[in-house]
Each structure stands twice: as C-alpha cells, then as structure tokens.
Design a protein around this motif. Structure first.
Motif, PDB file in Angstrom:
ATOM      1  N   VAL A 185       0.930  -1.033  -0.028  1.00 15.77           N
ATOM      2  CA  VAL A 185      -0.007   0.131  -0.088  1.00 15.77           C
ATOM      3  C   VAL A 185       1.050   1.129  -0.121  1.00 15.77           C
ATOM      4  O   VAL A 185       1.980   1.309   0.783  1.00 15.77           O
ATOM      5  N   GLN A 186       0.440   2.258  -0.670  1.00 10.87           N
ATOM      6  CA  GLN A 186       1.345   3.364  -0.833  1.00 10.87           C
ATOM      7  C   GLN A 186       0.280   4.581  -0.722  1.00 10.87           C
ATOM      8  O   GLN A 186      -0.658   4.893  -1.612  1.00 10.87           O
TER       9      GLN A 186
ATOM     10  N   LEU B  71      -7.443   3.337  -4.522  1.00 12.97           N
ATOM     11  CA  LEU B  71      -8.851   3.306  -3.597  1.00 12.97           C
ATOM     12  C   LEU B  71      -9.033   4.583  -3.183  1.00 12.97           C
ATOM     13  O   LEU B  71      -8.291   5.232  -2.626  1.00 12.97           O
ATOM     14  N   ALA B  72     -10.569   5.268  -3.548  1.00 12.96           N
ATOM     15  CA  ALA B  72     -10.735   6.441  -2.914  1.00 12.96           C
ATOM     16  C   ALA B  72     -11.873   6.314  -2.128  1.00 12.96           C
ATOM     17  O   ALA B  72     -13.024   5.782  -2.565  1.00 12.96           O
ATOM     18  N   VAL B  73     -11.840   6.459  -1.001  1.00  8.27           N
ATOM     19  CA  VAL B  73     -13.065   6.144   0.122  1.00  8.27           C
ATOM     20  C   VAL B  73     -13.661   7.843   0.301  1.00  8.27           C
ATOM     21  O   VAL B  73     -12.864   8.372   0.758  1.00  8.27           O
ATOM     22  N   CYS B  74     -14.871   7.921   0.135  1.00  7.80           N
ATOM     23  CA  CYS B  74     -15.605   9.121   0.392  1.00  7.80           C
ATOM     24  C   CYS B  74     -16.663   9.012   1.643  1.00  7.80           C
ATOM     25  O   CYS B  74     -17.167   8.094   1.899  1.00  7.80           O
TER      26      CYS B  74
ATOM     27  N   ASN C  55       2.327  10.601  -1.229  1.00  6.26           N
ATOM     28  CA  ASN C  55       3.717  11.107  -0.947  1.00  6.26           C
ATOM     29  C   ASN C  55       4.464  10.341   0.182  1.00  6.26           C
ATOM     30  O   ASN C  55       5.359  10.838   0.724  1.00  6.26           O
ATOM     31  N   GLU C  56       4.095   9.002   0.402  1.00  2.55           N
ATOM     32  CA  GLU C  56       4.931   8.002   1.139  1.00  2.55           C
ATOM     33  C   GLU C  56       5.371   6.958   0.212  1.00  2.55           C
ATOM     34  O   GLU C  56       5.072   6.983  -0.914  1.00  2.55           O
ATOM     35  N   ALA C  57       6.371   5.983   0.769  1.00  2.05           N
ATOM     36  CA  ALA C  57       6.673   4.977   0.103  1.00  2.05           C
ATOM     37  C   ALA C  57       5.926   3.798   0.205  1.00  2.05           C
ATOM     38  O   ALA C  57       4.982   3.599   1.204  1.00  2.05           O
ATOM     39  N   PRO C  58       5.766   3.082  -0.832  1.00  3.67           N
ATOM     40  CA  PRO C  58       5.216   1.633  -0.829  1.00  3.67           C
ATOM     41  C   PRO C  58       5.372   1.042   0.675  1.00  3.67           C
ATOM     42  O   PRO C  58       6.677   0.862   0.812  1.00  3.67           O
ATOM     43  N   LYS C  59       4.742   0.377   1.159  1.00  4.61           N
ATOM     44  CA  LYS C  59       4.998  -0.566   2.360  1.00  4.61           C
ATOM     45  C   LYS C  59       3.997  -1.795   2.386  1.00  4.61           C
ATOM     46  O   LYS C  59       2.948  -1.827   1.836  1.00  4.61           O
TER      47      LYS C  59
ATOM     48  N   ALA D 222      -5.855   5.118  -1.036  1.00  4.19           N
ATOM     49  CA  ALA D 222      -4.364   4.922  -1.233  1.00  4.19           C
ATOM     50  C   ALA D 222      -4.229   4.304  -2.493  1.00  4.19           C
ATOM     51  O   ALA D 222      -5.206   3.781  -3.063  1.00  4.19           O
ATOM     52  N   LEU D 223      -3.003   4.017  -2.737  1.00  6.58           N
ATOM     53  CA  LEU D 223      -2.736   3.160  -4.008  1.00  6.58           C
ATOM     54  C   LEU D 223      -2.390   1.553  -3.622  1.00  6.58           C
ATOM     55  O   LEU D 223      -1.458   1.738  -2.701  1.00  6.58           O
TER      56      LEU D 223
END
Lengths: 116, 113
Positions: B37-38, B109-112, B41-45, B86-87
C-alpha cells in the motif's frame, strides 16, 4: 532505524544531461532493488544486487541506464543522456536474507526525476 | 514470464462499505503473493503476504486468500475507512528469484464520506 534513504528527493535535468540517483539501504540488509514508478506502468523492476553483486538487470534499458553498488551502504542509479520519457519516480528498496521479514521489501521515499 | 493483473485502475466507494480489490497472476512456479500500500507522498509498504501453509493473512482489517486454482489473491476489507484511501499494488515473488517482486499496475482506492 532511518529506513531506506534516497537522495535527492527531486531532480530536474535538461534533455541530454546525466542524472545520478543515490540509495542508502537499511543497515544489515543484503539486497538492494531499483524500481521505476509511473502512473501508466506502475512499479517496474529495473535491477537488483545481493551482497553487492549484480544479480538481475533485466529491467534496465541497456543503453543509457547503469547501476552500481560499490559498498554495503550505498547504491547508485545513473541515467546518461536523459530523455523526457525517463521522467518518473525511482524507488530503491532493500531486504534481508533471513528471518520472518526476509520476503519483505522496504522502500525508500523515492527520487522524482523530471526531464525537461 | 511472471505477470500480475489488477483489473481496476480506480475504485471509489463510500465509507463503511466493503472493499474488494482484484488480483490475478501468472507464474511458472508457486509464487508468494503480496499486497503493498502506498499513501500519498509516502513509500510503498507491505500490507499482507501469503503464507505457505494456506493461512489467511490479515492486517489492519484487510485480508486476502490465495487461491491457486484460480491464480488469485484478492484483497478484502469488511468496512472501508477514509484512511484506507491509497494506491494498492499486488505483487508476486518466485521462490527461485530471491525477493524480486513483479508488481501489478496498481489500484487506487478512494473512500468518500
């Protein structure tokens, strides 16, 4: 543990110039990987080292890309004669050889390369 | 060669609804499967990885089941949260290729609310 450190975070080059990206893996990790991230292609494998030895560079564009790992504490990715299509985020990751986390890649924050 | 397919580029859903992100793979061997998951502006983890003993991995409410018969490793969560936006990347690693990962194209994934 500072994690994987990549420098610079952002790099802007002109078309035809050279770009060198730096990666410091997590101390004690035996493997270093380089990936390229774009919106269209996602995460593409470029190359990896294990115990400083190059193992697989099958993802590297042959003519202008090169990678080295001169010691345990850093690796470099060099792109000669940069082209606009090289614009991407370049991610470095490291991993252990043994233990419960041996299959896990720990990624750095990446270097965003913009070629104008 | 190895490949991972994530059919959805973007999944948009309302907070509280269930999440399912698809992942199928092709490999000559019996690979390990992963979800990374990314966040912005963060690294994938690493989020999840498959086990060799067919246990179902779970983390932060997410789970995934490796189905070798259908070559799938779909990611699921019963109730989406805003912070899940997140991606998400599905990836595989062949036992003989050390830890080299082959990633899918990713699903945002976009959660609204």
């Amino acid at each position: 543990n500072a994690g994987v450190i990549q420098t610079p975070r952002h790099k802007v080059t002109g078309k035809g110039q050279e770009a060198t990206l730096w990666c410091e893996p997590i101390s004690g990790h035996s493997a270093v990987f380089w990936y390229r991230q774009t919106i269209v292609q996602g995460l593409e494998f470029l190359t990896y080292f294990r115990n400083q030895a190059p193992i697989d560079d099958s993802g590297m564009p042959k003519e202008r890309f090169s990678a080295q790992m001169p010691n345990q504490s850093h690796s470099t990715l060099k792109i000669q004669s940069t082209q606009p299509q090289d614009s991407a985020v370049y991610l470095c990751a490291s991993s252990l050889d043994t233990g419960p986390s041996q299959n896990t890649l720990y990624f750095g924050a990446g270097t965003r390369l913009s070629v104008l | 060669g190895d490949s991972v397919t994530q059919t959805e580029g973007l999944v948009t859903l309302t907070e509280g609804l269930p999440v399912m992100l698809n992942c199928t793979y092709q490999s000559t061997y019996s690979p390990f499967l992963f979800w990374y998951v990314q966040h912005l502006n963060e690294a994938p983890k690493l989020l999840l990885k498959s086990f060799t003993d067919n246990k179902r991995p779970e983390h932060q409410g997410f789970h995934a089941t490796l189905h070798k018969s259908s070559s799938s490793f779909h990611l699921q969560k019963s109730s989406a949260q805003l912070s899940d936006s997140a991606l998400y990347y599905c990836a595989l690693s062949d036992p003989g290729s050390f830890n080299k990962l082959t990633f899918g194209a990713g699903t945002r994934l976009a959660v609204c609310p």
